[in-house]
Design an enzyme around this catalytic site. Structure first.
Site: not given
Lengths: 294, 92
Positions: A21, A58, A229
């Site tokens: 990520d 994220h 996601s």
């Protein structure tokens, strides 16, 4: 033994999760002690040796959904005893194929049991065939988001034949408008196609919560994000639960995959469809089945 | 033997067309087999400071960052089957 006789064994203990990520904030209170290893890869996959950090938000968010602990009275993680081998492969939110594959290799070398790839794009590509198949043959289940461009679309690596592609549902257990899903017709696979000819199959495999998902972000905060996601790490965390509740399932991605597909809760059209896949993730049913097999 | 240009994936060919000889680009080199002499060539060129590379065993290819002129030289080698772009993917 009752299902909850040893709760630590059922919430991800001794399971190491590969996390590909934007990085992770190891100092977030919800993630204290969860980051077992960290590496950053450059555009051609060289290891940079930087200390753990998140180049965006994220990665800290997906990490929190996989294994975040209770924070401000809110349980944010699916498998709070699991730990992460986290590879920063999306610097600022995007990364190259080489960067991602190098991160996958690094997590396999750390002996992860499952890996989460909340990333993708570009429709179907045979480029993903070898890394996903090799990871699977190394005993690691590849869980990947299916993409956020809506129905009749999908992105790699989530749409690879051997990946567990995950779509997104919202709080009413309907599939979100942005969640991908499609039938891939007549696609070629680098290794299988010479034997079997072009392949036709449906994606995603299953769906999980991916709307208004509350999880950790850098700066000791929580934030609600939308996306497949956010759905994939729910499935990844559930895989960690299954692998901690029945260690015999570690290193057997095909068995784990079958277990999850057999225990989803069917929504939408009866059976498999292009929106839900086989259905919505049912983590409790998956763990109960895993325990019954132990 | 295929001409070097024939080994370039279309997207990569158009990217290279836009570059000068010394402009750098990163590409994926797909050898005819892993461990082929291409790895020795790349190691030597890296030692000389001409390029950087990383073997991606999981994907059966080699990521190379080099000037265009060296990329074309690599494409001309017998132990290289094809070259493709190193595409980008996004969080999501």
């Amino acid at each position: 033994m009752g299902l909850f006789a040893d709760i630590h064994r059922l919430i991800g203990e001794r399971v190491l999760v590969g996390h590909l990520d934007t990085g992770v904030d190891p100092n977030h209170p919800a993630l204290g002690g969860r980051v077992a290893a960290f590496e950053e890869c450059d555009a051609i996959g060289n290891a940079l040796g930087t200390p753990p950090h998140d180049s965006a938000e994220h990665g800290t968010h997906t990490a929190g959904t996989i294994c975040g602990r209770n924070y401000n009275g809110i349980n944010i993680g699916v498998a709070p005893e699991a730990r992460l081998a986290s590879a920063l492969v999306l610097n600022g939110g995007s990364g190259t194929f080489a960067q991602i594959v190098a991160g996958m290799q690094w997590t396999i070398d750390r002996d992860v049991q499952v890996m989460n790839l909340s990333l993708g794009g570009g429709g179907y590509s045979t480029l993903w065939n070898l890394p996903v198949l090799n990871a699977t043959l190394a005993g690691v289940l590849v869980v990947a988001s299916i993409g956020n461009s809506g129905q009749t679309t999908s992105g790699g690596p989530g749409n690879d034949l051997f990946a567990l592609g995950v779509g997104a549902t919202h709080f009413e257990d309907a599939v979100t408008g942005f969640s991908g899903g499609q039938s891939l017709v007549g696609v070629w696979h680098t290794l299988l196609s010479p034997i079997f000819g072009p392949l036709t199959y449906m994606k995603p495999e299953l769906s999980a919560p991916g709307a208004e998902v509350l999880s950790s972000v850098p700066g000791r905060q929580l934030a609600a994000f939308n996306g497949t996601s956010m759905a994939a790490p729910h499935a990844t965390g559930a895989v960690a639960l299954v692998q901690s509740s029945n260690p015999a399932l570690r290193g057997d991605p095909f068995a784990v995959r079958s277990l999850f597909l057999a225990t989803t809760e069917d929504y939408g059209e009866a059976g498999r469809d292009q929106r839900f896949g086989f259905g919505r993730l049912d983590a409790l049913a998956a763990v109960q089945t895993a325990v019954s097999l132990a | 033997m295929a001409a070097p240009e024939a080994k370039l994936e279309a997207a990569l060919r158009s990217s290279l067309d836009a570059l000068a000889d010394e402009d750098e680009i990163d590409v994926l080199v797909h050898p005819t087999r892993m461990g082929a002499p291409i790895e020795g060539f790349l190691a030597e060129a890296k030692r000389a400071g001409h390029l950087d590379y990383n073997v991606l065993k999981l994907a059966g290819c080699i990521a190379v960052q080099a000037p265009k002129r060296l990329i074309l030289q690599i494409a001309g080698r017998d132990d290289v089957a094809r070259l493709s772009a190193n595409p980008r993917f996004k969080a999501g």
